[in-house]
Write an enzyme that holds these catalytic residues in place. Structure first.
Site, PDB file in Angstrom:
ATOM      1  N   TYR A  72       0.897  -1.189   0.066  1.00  0.00           N
ATOM      2  CA  TYR A  72       0.041  -0.108   0.046  1.00  0.00           C
ATOM      3  C   TYR A  72       1.141   1.381  -0.183  1.00  0.00           C
ATOM      4  O   TYR A  72       0.460   2.084  -0.639  1.00  0.00           O
ATOM      5  CB  TYR A  72      -0.887  -0.153   1.163  1.00  0.00           C
ATOM      6  CG  TYR A  72      -1.851   0.998   1.081  1.00  0.00           C
ATOM      7  CD1 TYR A  72      -3.348   0.708   0.805  1.00  0.00           C
ATOM      8  CD2 TYR A  72      -1.736   2.294   1.629  1.00  0.00           C
ATOM      9  CE1 TYR A  72      -4.340   1.693   0.634  1.00  0.00           C
ATOM     10  CE2 TYR A  72      -2.693   3.530   1.577  1.00  0.00           C
ATOM     11  CZ  TYR A  72      -4.072   3.058   0.994  1.00  0.00           C
ATOM     12  OH  TYR A  72      -4.704   4.060   0.937  1.00  0.00           O
ATOM     13  N   PHE A 127      -7.543  19.126 -24.974  1.00  0.00           N
ATOM     14  CA  PHE A 127      -8.260  17.810 -25.050  1.00  0.00           C
ATOM     15  C   PHE A 127      -9.706  18.036 -24.420  1.00  0.00           C
ATOM     16  O   PHE A 127      -9.827  18.755 -23.591  1.00  0.00           O
ATOM     17  CB  PHE A 127      -7.554  16.712 -24.723  1.00  0.00           C
ATOM     18  CG  PHE A 127      -8.256  15.519 -24.823  1.00  0.00           C
ATOM     19  CD1 PHE A 127      -8.252  14.931 -26.202  1.00  0.00           C
ATOM     20  CD2 PHE A 127      -8.654  14.519 -23.898  1.00  0.00           C
ATOM     21  CE1 PHE A 127      -9.037  13.957 -26.465  1.00  0.00           C
ATOM     22  CE2 PHE A 127      -9.303  13.439 -24.353  1.00  0.00           C
ATOM     23  CZ  PHE A 127      -9.484  13.068 -25.440  1.00  0.00           C
ATOM     24  N   ASP A 128     -10.728  17.390 -24.951  1.00  0.00           N
ATOM     25  CA  ASP A 128     -12.135  17.207 -24.325  1.00  0.00           C
ATOM     26  C   ASP A 128     -12.071  17.090 -22.707  1.00  0.00           C
ATOM     27  O   ASP A 128     -12.869  17.769 -22.185  1.00  0.00           O
ATOM     28  CB  ASP A 128     -13.224  16.648 -25.092  1.00  0.00           C
ATOM     29  CG  ASP A 128     -12.732  15.219 -25.253  1.00  0.00           C
ATOM     30  OD1 ASP A 128     -11.526  14.822 -25.542  1.00  0.00           O
ATOM     31  OD2 ASP A 128     -13.653  14.203 -25.377  1.00  0.00           O
ATOM     32  N   ASP A 218       0.243  19.232 -21.287  1.00  0.00           N
ATOM     33  CA  ASP A 218      -0.577  17.769 -21.150  1.00  0.00           C
ATOM     34  C   ASP A 218       0.166  17.039 -22.141  1.00  0.00           C
ATOM     35  O   ASP A 218       0.360  17.035 -23.229  1.00  0.00           O
ATOM     36  CB  ASP A 218      -1.978  18.096 -21.854  1.00  0.00           C
ATOM     37  CG  ASP A 218      -2.773  16.905 -22.105  1.00  0.00           C
ATOM     38  OD1 ASP A 218      -2.245  15.809 -22.224  1.00  0.00           O
ATOM     39  OD2 ASP A 218      -4.009  16.833 -22.386  1.00  0.00           O
ATOM     40  N   ALA A 220       0.292  13.702 -22.716  1.00  0.00           N
ATOM     41  CA  ALA A 220      -0.032  12.275 -23.230  1.00  0.00           C
ATOM     42  C   ALA A 220       1.043  11.616 -24.410  1.00  0.00           C
ATOM     43  O   ALA A 220       1.151  10.791 -24.195  1.00  0.00           O
ATOM     44  CB  ALA A 220      -1.534  12.322 -23.741  1.00  0.00           C
ATOM     45  N   LYS A 261      -1.194   6.378 -23.492  1.00  0.00           N
ATOM     46  CA  LYS A 261      -0.527   6.861 -24.678  1.00  0.00           C
ATOM     47  C   LYS A 261       0.949   6.350 -24.890  1.00  0.00           C
ATOM     48  O   LYS A 261       1.393   5.293 -24.950  1.00  0.00           O
ATOM     49  CB  LYS A 261      -1.072   8.286 -25.285  1.00  0.00           C
ATOM     50  CG  LYS A 261      -2.252   8.390 -25.627  1.00  0.00           C
ATOM     51  CD  LYS A 261      -3.020   8.581 -24.178  1.00  0.00           C
ATOM     52  CE  LYS A 261      -4.625   9.445 -24.702  1.00  0.00           C
ATOM     53  NZ  LYS A 261      -5.362   9.416 -23.503  1.00  0.00           N
ATOM     54  N   HIS A 453     -20.566  13.032 -26.322  1.00  0.00           N
ATOM     55  CA  HIS A 453     -20.224  12.150 -27.606  1.00  0.00           C
ATOM     56  C   HIS A 453     -19.946  10.706 -27.130  1.00  0.00           C
ATOM     57  O   HIS A 453     -20.180   9.779 -27.896  1.00  0.00           O
ATOM     58  CB  HIS A 453     -18.990  12.685 -28.093  1.00  0.00           C
ATOM     59  CG  HIS A 453     -17.738  12.675 -27.236  1.00  0.00           C
ATOM     60  ND1 HIS A 453     -17.596  13.584 -26.406  1.00  0.00           N
ATOM     61  CD2 HIS A 453     -16.776  11.837 -27.411  1.00  0.00           C
ATOM     62  CE1 HIS A 453     -16.449  13.458 -25.595  1.00  0.00           C
ATOM     63  NE2 HIS A 453     -15.745  12.551 -26.339  1.00  0.00           N
TER      64      HIS A 453
HETATM   65  N1  F0G Z   1      -4.995  14.599 -22.853  1.00  0.00           N
HETATM   66  C1  F0G Z   1      -4.920  14.306 -24.187  1.00  0.00           C
HETATM   67  C2  F0G Z   1      -4.159  14.772 -25.175  1.00  0.00           C
HETATM   68  C3  F0G Z   1      -5.636  12.870 -24.565  1.00  0.00           C
HETATM   69  O1  F0G Z   1      -5.551  12.750 -25.795  1.00  0.00           O
HETATM   70  C4  F0G Z   1      -6.303  12.183 -23.532  1.00  0.00           C
HETATM   71  C5  F0G Z   1      -7.179  11.193 -23.965  1.00  0.00           C
HETATM   72  C6  F0G Z   1      -6.317  12.749 -22.068  1.00  0.00           C
HETATM   73  C7  F0G Z   1      -5.710  14.035 -21.895  1.00  0.00           C
HETATM   74  C8  F0G Z   1      -7.201  12.060 -21.087  1.00  0.00           C
HETATM   75  O2  F0G Z   1      -6.317  11.116 -20.973  1.00  0.00           O
HETATM   76  O3  F0G Z   1      -7.853   8.898 -21.303  1.00  0.00           O
HETATM   77  O4  F0G Z   1      -6.078   8.797 -19.620  1.00  0.00           O
HETATM   78  O5  F0G Z   1      -8.187   9.901 -19.041  1.00  0.00           O
HETATM   79  N2  F0G Z   1      -7.159  10.890 -25.051  1.00  0.00           N
HETATM   80  C9  F0G Z   1      -8.095   9.714 -25.650  1.00  0.00           C
HETATM   81  C10 F0G Z   1      -7.978   9.685 -27.059  1.00  0.00           C
HETATM   82  C11 F0G Z   1      -9.155   9.469 -24.861  1.00  0.00           C
HETATM   83  O6  F0G Z   1      -8.748   8.526 -27.508  1.00  0.00           O
HETATM   84  O7  F0G Z   1      -7.444  10.563 -27.777  1.00  0.00           O
HETATM   85  P1  F0G Z   1      -7.157   9.565 -20.118  1.00  0.00           P
END
Ligand code: F0G
Length: 461
Positions: A72, A127-128, A218, A220, A261, A453
């Site tokens: 833990y 990102f969304d 960000d 990713a 990613k 979406h």
């Molecule tokens: N930032 C970016 C640039 C992303 O592309 C994503 C996720 C996230 C943050 C959120 O990360 O999914 O681990 O919570 N993108 C996926 C996509 C869902 O299909 O592009 P997460």
């Protein structure tokens, strides 16, 4: 003869995938209310919905699974990952989280609590989920991406770049206390997997410093961004990816990361920062939302696999094949005349749905219409990056019509072969050949208040 490129791995385990008929797919997608997220994966032949969490782990990563320390507190797997993050990114403080949006939740909670009214977060097409976390707190995400990003026919090597004058205007129009952070998304997913140049990262960082604003990545797809810098920016051609990554992170205060990613793991995320104050504030929220500081929603074994994944994804050969395969698909589509965004993105090919289906009105969800057609044609599941994703304006509740209506074909890491790319391209070509007959799209019959979406239900018009 010049030797052709080949994948820098061989395949040790395979997972069968199932073909289907057009009739079956027409029924399945209707039952799914024309939302591709509602399909079962077995109803999909080639799944290019996302490159997130879909990559294949290497034998070294699987070996780490057995070495995982599931304590833990104070697990050795945590320290292994902490060491990798500090070595690769140069970030001293690190908080694990279960995925990228969880890291965003923790960071924005630390920066604005539950109430961000009046606050703004500038960046390059957030990102969304990032936008979701900002808007959920009643703050605003301000898009400062360069204009060239919105024209799919223009070649610009760094379409993820931030327009410095747009950014400075945000800084001039708002008091410093109302701008908790500027977010640079590398690569910029929403504008097409497009990279940000080192020069731009540096200049944004300098401008932020001048105005006393914090700047975060960000991150990713940070390794893919580094690859593009190496390929396209002067002065970086003989540097290693790891050197470029280190320099990129030297200009920012921290990052949120979706490890699904460029971490090449199936689940995971983190915050990394050099700001002790931010780390301390975020730690409290991490414990509340994610878990204790040394696991934060991740199993020890997953932290171990991530530690190896980060090292592998920052190798040149890995990126050359990965980004090369995406470009291979892009070239095939271009050969067939299909309008695609150029230059090709790092993780995905973005089909310009407005140019593909000029007869479908924007109110009828152009890119979604194309996504449904491609699925019916070949069982290929892409994803809409258009009006459904752009959602409604949080204040007026009107639909937001983005400049681009894109169908994204996101390629998992080490997941499919080039033959799958040929298959996707052929299916899309068949749709392209009958594009004149596609004149109507869909209307919404049910939608959620935010991030619609994922769950939206549609009816054919
Ligand atoms: N930032 C970016 C640039 C992303 O592309 C994503 C996720 C996230 C943050 C959120 O990360 O999914 O681990 O919570 N993108 C996926 C996509 C869902 O299909 O592009 P997460």
């Amino acid at each position: 003869m010049k030797l052709p490129y080949a994948e820098p791995f061989r395949i040790k385990t395979v997972e069968p995938i199932r073909t289907s008929t057009k009739d079956e797919r027409m029924k399945w997608i209707k039952d799914a209310k024309y939302n591709l997220f509602n399909l079962k994966s077995e109803q999909v032949f080639v799944d290019v919905l996302t490159d997130s969490g879909t990559g294949s782990m290497s034998s070294s990563q699987w070996a780490e699974i057995m070495l995982g320390d599931e304590s833990y507190a104070g697990a050795s797997s945590f320290y292994k990952l902490k060491g990798t993050i500090s070595e690769l990114l140069g970030m001293e403080y690190f908080l694990p989280a279960h995925q990228g949006r969880a890291a965003e939740n923790v960071l924005f909670s630390a920066l604005m609590g539950n109430e961000g009214q009046g606050m703004v977060v500038p960046g390059n097409s957030h990102f969304d989920t990032t936008k979701g976390h900002i808007e959920f707190r009643k703050a605003k995400a301000l898009d400062c991406t360069i204009d060239e990003a919105f024209d799919t026919t223009i070649f610009h090597p760094f379409k993820g770049n931030i327009d410095l004058s747009k950014l400075e205007k945000v800084f001039k129009d708002h008091p410093k206390e109302k701008i908790p952070v500027c977010i640079i998304t590398v690569t910029c997913n929403s504008s097409g997997g497009q990279p940000v140049s080192m020069q731009n990262i540096k200049e944004v960082s300098e401008l932020c410093r001048k105005y006393g604003i914090m700047v975060f990545f960000d991150a990713a797809r940070f390794a893919e961004n580094a690859y593009f810098i190496r390929e396209r920016e002067e002065g970086y051609g003989d540097k290693t990816i790891k050197q470029i990554v280190k320099e990129m992170f030297s200009y920012v205060d921290g990052c949120t990361m979706s490890s699904k990613k460029d971490g090449v793991v199936n689940i995971g995320g983190f915050i990394a920062t050099n700001r002790k104050d931010i780390y301390e504030k975020a730690s409290v929220f991490n414990i509340v939302f994610e878990g204790f500081l040394t696991y934060g929603g991740m199993a020890g074994r997953d932290m171990g696999a991530l530690s190896v994944g980060l090292r592998e994804s920052t190798e040149y050969d890995f990126l050359d094949q990965r980004i090369g395969q995406v470009a291979y698909l892009g070239h095939k589509l271009k050969e067939y005349g299909v309008p695609v965004q150029e230059p090709f993105g790092g993780h995905a090919i973005f089909v310009d749905a407005k140019r593909f289906l000029p007869k479908v009105p924007k109110e009828e969800f152009i890119a979604q219409t194309l996504a449904v057609e491609l699925y019916i044609e070949g069982g290929v599941r892409g994803v809409e990056i258009g009006t459904l994703l752009a959602d409604r304006d949080p204040e007026t509740r009107e639909n937001r019509y983005p400049e681009l209506e894109l169908l994204r074909l996101a390629i998992g890491r080490r997941l499919y072969t080039d033959n799958h790319m040929n298959y996707i391209a052929a299916a899309l070509k068949n749709v392209y050949d009958r594009r004149d007959q596609i004149t109507r799209g869909f209307k919404i019959i049910r939608e959620a208040y935010i991030m619609r979406h994922f769950t939206v239900e549609l009816e054919r018009l």
